[in-house]
Design a protein around this motif. Sequence first.
Motif, PDB file in Angstrom:
ATOM      1  N   LYS A 248       0.829  -1.210   0.000  1.00 20.68           N
ATOM      2  CA  LYS A 248       0.000   0.000   0.000  1.00 20.68           C
ATOM      3  C   LYS A 248       0.865   1.263   0.000  1.00 20.68           C
ATOM      4  O   LYS A 248       0.496   2.277  -0.608  1.00 20.68           O
TER       5      LYS A 248
ATOM      6  N   SER B  99       0.896   4.341  -2.844  1.00 21.58           N
ATOM      7  CA  SER B  99       0.773   5.734  -2.440  1.00 21.58           C
ATOM      8  C   SER B  99       1.932   6.571  -2.958  1.00 21.58           C
ATOM      9  O   SER B  99       1.736   7.688  -3.457  1.00 21.58           O
TER      10      SER B  99
ATOM     11  N   ASP C 287      -4.823   3.912   6.512  1.00 15.99           N
ATOM     12  CA  ASP C 287      -4.598   5.087   5.666  1.00 15.99           C
ATOM     13  C   ASP C 287      -3.696   6.102   6.361  1.00 15.99           C
ATOM     14  O   ASP C 287      -2.790   6.685   5.730  1.00 15.99           O
TER      15      ASP C 287
ATOM     16  N   ASN D 101       0.076   7.353   5.270  1.00 15.10           N
ATOM     17  CA  ASN D 101       0.341   8.785   5.146  1.00 15.10           C
ATOM     18  C   ASN D 101       1.462   9.238   6.083  1.00 15.10           C
ATOM     19  O   ASN D 101       2.227  10.146   5.749  1.00 15.10           O
TER      20      ASN D 101
END
Length: 301
Positions: free
Chosen positions: A15, A19, A204, A208
Amino acid sequence: MRIAITGGTGLIGSKLTRSLINRGHDVTILTRNRSNKQNKDRLSYVEWLNPNHSPVDELEGTNVFVNLAGETIMGRWTKLKKEKILSSRLEATNELISIMKQMEQKPEALINGSAIGFYGHSENETFDEADQPLNRNFLSEVTHKWEKAALTATELDVRTVFARIGIVLDLEGGAFPKMLLPYKLYVGGTVGTGRQWMSWIHIDDLINMFVFAIENRDISGPLNITAPHPVRMQQLNRTISKVTGKPHWIPAPSFAIKLALGEMSTLVLDGAYVYPKKAVQHQFHFTYEEPEEALKQLLQT
């Protein structure tokens, strides 16, 4: 930037890769087996941890290394399993340091995986990045040795971040699906005493925060990858019940969890209130600060 990731095909690594590519970075995945892996736009693969192959030339020009390699901690902790959990992390980290030493142009940063297990466990204390372990168990020993190995990168003038990851709320892997399963089966309830702290993070926000650590040159040293509002297990259990609409009624006592999971039961029976002080100070924006909103997003309710 050009970013190289070990463990890039795992839950977090895959993931994070997506990103970073979406943000315009070039990503290189370090892999033991390059067969059947095709290079794509902004994504490439480099073979490593092979005594017959040196990846140094292929990695020249890398700006940041992200080290997520290591045996999964999920599964019964037999003696062999525990040896793999530790040795796999040390092997990967030591190899990365060796690669950096051979590079003509040193990378800017190393973002090294770690875990909040570093701090030990407590029902009463609060931990931030400035705190040392309160007590030691297997996980705290692993994270301590893992971070110590990565710290060698600072001798090469490489900015080094120890990403201490909390309980990840994600449906695709980790501990959360196992916490959710009893509620799906209508047998959910308080786990253990219910007083143990759960320092959680939505997947998420985790991704980030890794990106934030990569791009923000002011971030170095320990970085707690947790939401700003940890909750006790009983509150998290009741929130799962509320969001899923399933009953919260059958407790899972500590002895039963220990019998089922062995030493790995520490993941759900022991906890600590870990606060992401450094992220807050650097004004990182959390999308999910409370577990209810995180669970609603994951379960789409």
